[in-house]
Motif scaffolding. Structure first.
Motif, short mmCIF file in Angstrom:
data_model
loop_
_atom_site.label_atom_id
_atom_site.label_comp_id
_atom_site.label_asym_id
_atom_site.label_seq_id
_atom_site.Cartn_x
_atom_site.Cartn_y
_atom_site.Cartn_z
N GLN A 58 0.83 -1.03 0.00
CA GLN A 58 0.00 0.01 0.20
C GLN A 58 0.94 1.34 0.03
OE1 GLN A 58 -3.68 0.70 0.40
NE2 GLN A 58 -2.62 2.29 -0.44
N THR A 59 1.96 1.31 0.95
CA THR A 59 3.06 2.24 0.77
C THR A 59 3.45 2.48 -0.68
OG1 THR A 59 3.20 2.06 3.20
CG2 THR A 59 4.76 3.41 1.98
N ALA A 60 3.80 1.60 -1.04
CA ALA A 60 4.51 1.54 -2.42
C ALA A 60 3.63 2.13 -3.66
CB ALA A 60 4.96 0.24 -2.94
N VAL A 61 2.30 1.81 -3.47
CA VAL A 61 1.33 2.28 -4.44
C VAL A 61 1.27 3.58 -4.23
CG1 VAL A 61 -1.20 2.21 -5.11
CG2 VAL A 61 0.18 0.20 -4.68
N THR A 62 0.86 4.00 -2.95
CA THR A 62 1.02 5.71 -2.45
C THR A 62 1.99 6.37 -3.22
OG1 THR A 62 -0.48 5.09 -0.87
CG2 THR A 62 0.08 7.19 -0.91
N MET A 63 3.27 5.84 -2.53
CA MET A 63 4.54 6.58 -2.96
C MET A 63 4.57 6.89 -4.32
SD MET A 63 6.08 7.59 -0.51
CE MET A 63 7.80 7.83 -0.90
N ASN A 64 4.28 5.81 -5.15
CA ASN A 64 4.28 5.86 -6.73
C ASN A 64 3.42 7.12 -7.24
OD1 ASN A 64 5.00 4.83 -9.45
ND2 ASN A 64 2.81 4.26 -9.60
N GLN A 65 2.17 7.06 -6.83
CA GLN A 65 1.22 8.03 -7.24
C GLN A 65 1.78 9.42 -6.73
OE1 GLN A 65 -2.06 6.88 -4.70
NE2 GLN A 65 -2.64 5.51 -6.11
N VAL A 66 2.32 9.66 -5.63
CA VAL A 66 3.08 11.12 -5.32
C VAL A 66 4.31 11.44 -6.13
CG1 VAL A 66 4.28 12.14 -3.43
CG2 VAL A 66 2.41 10.85 -2.73
N THR A 67 5.02 10.41 -6.58
CA THR A 67 6.04 10.54 -7.55
C THR A 67 5.57 11.04 -8.97
OG1 THR A 67 7.42 8.73 -6.27
CG2 THR A 67 8.08 9.56 -8.13
N LYS A 68 4.45 10.42 -9.29
CA LYS A 68 3.84 10.75 -10.71
C LYS A 68 3.57 12.26 -10.58
CE LYS A 68 2.70 6.39 -12.56
NZ LYS A 68 1.52 5.53 -12.72
N SER A 69 2.78 12.75 -9.52
CA SER A 69 2.25 14.12 -8.95
C SER A 69 3.58 15.00 -9.07
CB SER A 69 1.59 14.06 -7.77
OG SER A 69 0.31 13.48 -7.99
N MET A 70 4.48 14.70 -8.29
CA MET A 70 5.92 15.48 -8.23
C MET A 70 6.30 15.64 -9.60
SD MET A 70 7.38 14.91 -4.60
CE MET A 70 8.31 16.30 -4.95
N ALA A 71 6.66 14.59 -10.29
CA ALA A 71 7.07 14.55 -11.73
C ALA A 71 6.23 15.56 -12.47
CB ALA A 71 7.16 13.33 -12.29
N GLY A 72 5.10 15.44 -12.46
CA GLY A 72 4.20 16.51 -13.61
C GLY A 72 4.22 17.94 -12.94
N VAL A 73 4.54 18.11 -11.71
CA VAL A 73 4.99 19.55 -11.29
C VAL A 73 6.41 20.05 -11.67
CG1 VAL A 73 5.47 20.84 -9.14
CG2 VAL A 73 3.60 19.28 -9.09
N VAL A 74 7.27 19.19 -11.44
CA VAL A 74 8.51 19.59 -12.11
C VAL A 74 8.42 20.01 -13.65
CG1 VAL A 74 10.81 18.61 -12.59
CG2 VAL A 74 9.66 18.35 -10.28
#
Length: 199
Positions: free
Chosen positions: A80-96
């Motif tokens: 569950q943590t890995a899934v959530t972290m992946n979602q956050v990472t994708k969001s941050m990549a979009g922001v960058v």
């Protein structure tokens, strides 16, 4: 990450199935104990012994199912943590990516809004990272602090009016209070002596 989410669902389902099997073993253990009692009342000790062995086996299986369920739950929490972290990472990549485009145009309002969004995403990442660390340090049954386990066992036994016959660590409660009180008494004595000297 559909495959990871599917794995997470399967893990949670497996944990529930193991818990169901544990409860089923508990019921069978109770039934075997009842058969032991009946056999003893009839004076048939050989049959009573067989049912007693069955009851103990069912009890052990129940505990094993529960232990395995806890381990599967721990793995599910990590997934569950890995899934959530992946979602956050994708969001941050979009922001960058957005920041790159905005910095090229040098629109200050857009830069400010984007920085706010980036900080928000970064805070979310901090929270998720802390959650992942907490999960990894506390979800496995093997790392459960034994003193907490012992404390809970004694609490439950006290509620049930039972005695576990286990020795709890003895705390030194009296000595600390006594030493603080004596230090205060010494300080008061010194102040009183100074006042008498002045008079």
């Amino acid at each position: 990450m559909p495959s990871m989410e599917k794995n997470l669902f399967n893990l949670k389902f497996a944990a529930k199935e193991l818990q169901r099997n544990s409860k089923k073993c508990d019921k069978e253990e109770k039934a075997e104990k009842a058969k032991v009692k009946k056999a003893i009342q009839k004076g048939n000790m050989e049959v009573a012994r067989i049912h007693a062995e069955n009851a103990i086996r069912q009890k052990n299986q129940s505990v094993n199912f529960l232990r395995m369920s806890a381990r599967v739950d721990a793995v599910a929490a990590r997934v569950q943590t890995a899934v959530t972290m992946n979602q956050v990472t994708k969001s941050m990549a979009g922001v960058v990516k957005g920041m790159d485009a905005t910095l090229k145009s040098m629109n200050l309002e857009k830069i400010s809004a984007l920085m706010d969004k980036f900080e928000h995403q970064f805070e979310t990442l901090d929270v998720q990272t802390a959650q992942m660390e907490d999960t990894m340090s506390s979800t496995t049954t093997l790392t459960t602090p034994q003193n907490q386990v012992e404390s809970l066992l004694h609490e439950m036994a006290d509620e049930a009016g039972l005695d576990l016959n286990m020795e709890l660590p003895q705390g030194q409660t009296g000595s600390v209070g006594t030493s603080v009180a004596s230090a205060e008494q010494d300080e008061l004595s010194q102040r009183l002596a100074k006042l008498r000297d002045q008079m």
